[in-house]
Write an enzyme that holds these catalytic residues in place. Sequence first.
Site, mmCIF file in Angstrom:
data_model
loop_
_atom_site.group_PDB
_atom_site.id
_atom_site.type_symbol
_atom_site.label_atom_id
_atom_site.label_comp_id
_atom_site.label_asym_id
_atom_site.label_seq_id
_atom_site.Cartn_x
_atom_site.Cartn_y
_atom_site.Cartn_z
ATOM 1 N N LYS A 1 11.620 10.701 -7.365
ATOM 2 C CA LYS A 1 11.342 10.113 -6.058
ATOM 3 C C LYS A 1 10.002 10.611 -5.485
ATOM 4 O O LYS A 1 9.409 11.563 -6.018
ATOM 5 C CB LYS A 1 12.513 10.447 -5.124
ATOM 6 C CG LYS A 1 13.873 9.940 -5.664
ATOM 7 C CD LYS A 1 14.903 9.799 -4.551
ATOM 8 C CE LYS A 1 16.070 10.727 -4.707
ATOM 9 N NZ LYS A 1 17.117 10.530 -3.676
ATOM 10 N N PHE B 1 21.679 7.501 8.410
ATOM 11 C CA PHE B 1 20.490 7.902 7.645
ATOM 12 C C PHE B 1 19.900 6.769 6.808
ATOM 13 O O PHE B 1 18.866 6.938 6.166
ATOM 14 C CB PHE B 1 20.820 9.104 6.742
ATOM 15 C CG PHE B 1 21.930 8.864 5.746
ATOM 16 C CD1 PHE B 1 21.687 8.242 4.536
ATOM 17 C CD2 PHE B 1 23.221 9.268 6.034
ATOM 18 C CE1 PHE B 1 22.703 8.038 3.615
ATOM 19 C CE2 PHE B 1 24.251 9.068 5.118
ATOM 20 C CZ PHE B 1 23.988 8.438 3.900
ATOM 21 N N ARG C 1 23.593 14.440 -14.105
ATOM 22 C CA ARG C 1 24.100 14.875 -12.792
ATOM 23 C C ARG C 1 24.168 16.400 -12.730
ATOM 24 O O ARG C 1 23.891 17.006 -11.707
ATOM 25 C CB ARG C 1 25.509 14.307 -12.531
ATOM 26 C CG ARG C 1 25.577 12.806 -12.376
ATOM 27 C CD ARG C 1 25.138 12.299 -11.044
ATOM 28 N NE ARG C 1 26.101 12.479 -9.985
ATOM 29 C CZ ARG C 1 25.964 11.957 -8.774
ATOM 30 N NH1 ARG C 1 24.895 11.224 -8.473
ATOM 31 N NH2 ARG C 1 26.867 12.153 -7.846
ATOM 32 N N THR D 1 23.995 16.743 -4.312
ATOM 33 C CA THR D 1 23.117 15.834 -3.559
ATOM 34 C C THR D 1 22.329 16.563 -2.476
ATOM 35 O O THR D 1 21.135 16.344 -2.304
ATOM 36 C CB THR D 1 23.980 14.728 -2.896
ATOM 37 O OG1 THR D 1 24.706 14.063 -3.922
ATOM 38 C CG2 THR D 1 23.124 13.728 -2.144
ATOM 39 N N ARG E 1 17.634 19.839 -7.785
ATOM 40 C CA ARG E 1 17.694 19.574 -6.336
ATOM 41 C C ARG E 1 17.679 20.846 -5.493
ATOM 42 O O ARG E 1 17.544 20.758 -4.272
ATOM 43 C CB ARG E 1 18.933 18.734 -6.030
ATOM 44 C CG ARG E 1 18.736 17.277 -6.446
ATOM 45 C CD ARG E 1 20.033 16.552 -6.477
ATOM 46 N NE ARG E 1 19.864 15.120 -6.577
ATOM 47 C CZ ARG E 1 20.885 14.282 -6.759
ATOM 48 N NH1 ARG E 1 22.115 14.744 -6.859
ATOM 49 N NH2 ARG E 1 20.672 12.976 -6.839
ATOM 50 N N HIS F 1 17.023 10.837 -8.201
ATOM 51 C CA HIS F 1 18.288 10.095 -8.176
ATOM 52 C C HIS F 1 18.865 10.121 -9.588
ATOM 53 O O HIS F 1 18.120 10.041 -10.568
ATOM 54 C CB HIS F 1 18.045 8.641 -7.768
ATOM 55 C CG HIS F 1 19.243 7.770 -7.995
ATOM 56 N ND1 HIS F 1 20.286 7.719 -7.094
ATOM 57 C CD2 HIS F 1 19.595 6.974 -9.038
ATOM 58 C CE1 HIS F 1 21.220 6.911 -7.567
ATOM 59 N NE2 HIS F 1 20.830 6.453 -8.747
HETATM 60 P P1 AMP Z 1 24.239 8.964 -3.483
HETATM 61 O O1 AMP Z 1 24.508 7.501 -3.379
HETATM 62 O O2 AMP Z 1 25.397 9.843 -3.114
HETATM 63 O O3 AMP Z 1 23.518 9.337 -4.740
HETATM 64 O O4 AMP Z 1 23.203 9.238 -2.324
HETATM 65 C C1 AMP Z 1 21.968 8.621 -2.389
HETATM 66 C C2 AMP Z 1 21.034 9.318 -1.474
HETATM 67 O O5 AMP Z 1 21.434 9.081 -0.136
HETATM 68 C C3 AMP Z 1 21.013 10.819 -1.645
HETATM 69 O O6 AMP Z 1 20.122 11.210 -2.640
HETATM 70 C C4 AMP Z 1 20.610 11.290 -0.306
HETATM 71 O O7 AMP Z 1 19.186 11.261 -0.184
HETATM 72 C C5 AMP Z 1 21.201 10.242 0.624
HETATM 73 N N1 AMP Z 1 22.483 10.665 1.202
HETATM 74 C C6 AMP Z 1 23.712 10.549 0.666
HETATM 75 N N2 AMP Z 1 24.659 11.029 1.482
HETATM 76 C C7 AMP Z 1 24.009 11.449 2.592
HETATM 77 C C8 AMP Z 1 24.427 12.034 3.822
HETATM 78 N N3 AMP Z 1 25.712 12.284 4.085
HETATM 79 N N4 AMP Z 1 23.481 12.332 4.732
HETATM 80 C C9 AMP Z 1 22.169 12.070 4.482
HETATM 81 N N5 AMP Z 1 21.713 11.514 3.343
HETATM 82 C C10 AMP Z 1 22.615 11.202 2.406
#
Ligand code: AMP
Length: 246
Positions: free
Chosen positions: A14, A64, A102, A108, A122, A147
Site C-alpha cells: 500500500k 473509517f 497472513r 490488522t 504490520r 493487504h
Molecule cells: P480487512 O478487510 O479486515 O483486511 O481490513 C481492511 C482494512 O480496513 C485494514 O487493513 C484496515 O486498514 C482497515 N480496517 C479494518 N478494520 C478496521 C477498524 N475496525 N478500524 C479502522 N480500520 C479498519
Amino acid sequence: MTNINLDQTLVLIKPDALILSLTGYVLTQLSEFHTGLRIAGTKVVNVNRMLAEEHYAEHRGKVFYPSLLEYIMGKIHYPNVPSKRRVKAIVYQGPGAVEKIRGIAGPTNPHNARDQKPGCIRSLGTVIPLKNEKGEIIGERMDNLVHASATKEEAEREIKLWFRPNDIPPGIRVYATQQSDGHFYYKEDRIYTTYVAGSICVFAPGDIVWETDLQTLHAVQQNKPTPCSLHSVVAKYLINEKCEDD
Ligand code: AMP
C-alpha cells in the site's frame, strides 16, 4: 485452462509502504525462500475510486470507510502528487498461500501487531485517529502497509477484481475463464453491445475473460441477478486508463 488445486492470494503493497521505501523488505519477507510461494502476477496500479470501493465493499458505511478509500487511492500519502499515487498488486501461489501470507503480515491493527507478533510486517505500521469537524475523535485508520486476502473465497474475489486473466500466464491461471462472445461497452453504469460515444470497450469478441465477469455482463443485459457487481467487472478495465486525480 483451470488449475483449481493451486492456492493463491492477493497482496497489496500500500502507499504507506511505498512512501517508506519498504517494497524490497516486503518482497523479501514474502519471497519463495521464506514462504515457498511464487509470484503469478503483478502490476503497479493508480487506484481508481471504483476499484477502491469494490475492494473495501465490506466496510461500506463504517466510520473509517471514506478515509480507507483515500488511503488506498494514495491521496493520504501523496496529497499533491497524483502521479505518485500507486499500489503494487501481487498474486502469490502455492500451498497454504492465504495463511502463510497472513501470518507474515500479522494482525490488522499495527498496535496489536507490535504487541502480539513483533517482527511481522504490520508491526511497522501506524494507527491514525480520525476526527470530525469539531476535532473530536470518531475512529481510527490503520495504515498497515500491506493487504493480504483473508480467505480462499476472498482471494478469488479480490484477484478477479484487480487482475484480468491475461495478467497471469495461462498455465498457472486458477479461476475459470471464457472467450467473450461479443462486444461489451461500459458507460455510466450501463452496458452496451455497440459503441456509444464516451464508452470504454470492456470485452471484444474472443477476449479471454473471467467466466463470472462474462456471466455478470450477460445478466446485467437481461436484468437478471448477477454473480458479482457490475463495478467489480468494470473496475479492472479502468486501471491506469487515466490518473485518478480528483
Ligand atoms: P480487512 O478487510 O479486515 O483486511 O481490513 C481492511 C482494512 O480496513 C485494514 O487493513 C484496515 O486498514 C482497515 N480496517 C479494518 N478494520 C478496521 C477498524 N475496525 N478500524 C479502522 N480500520 C479498519
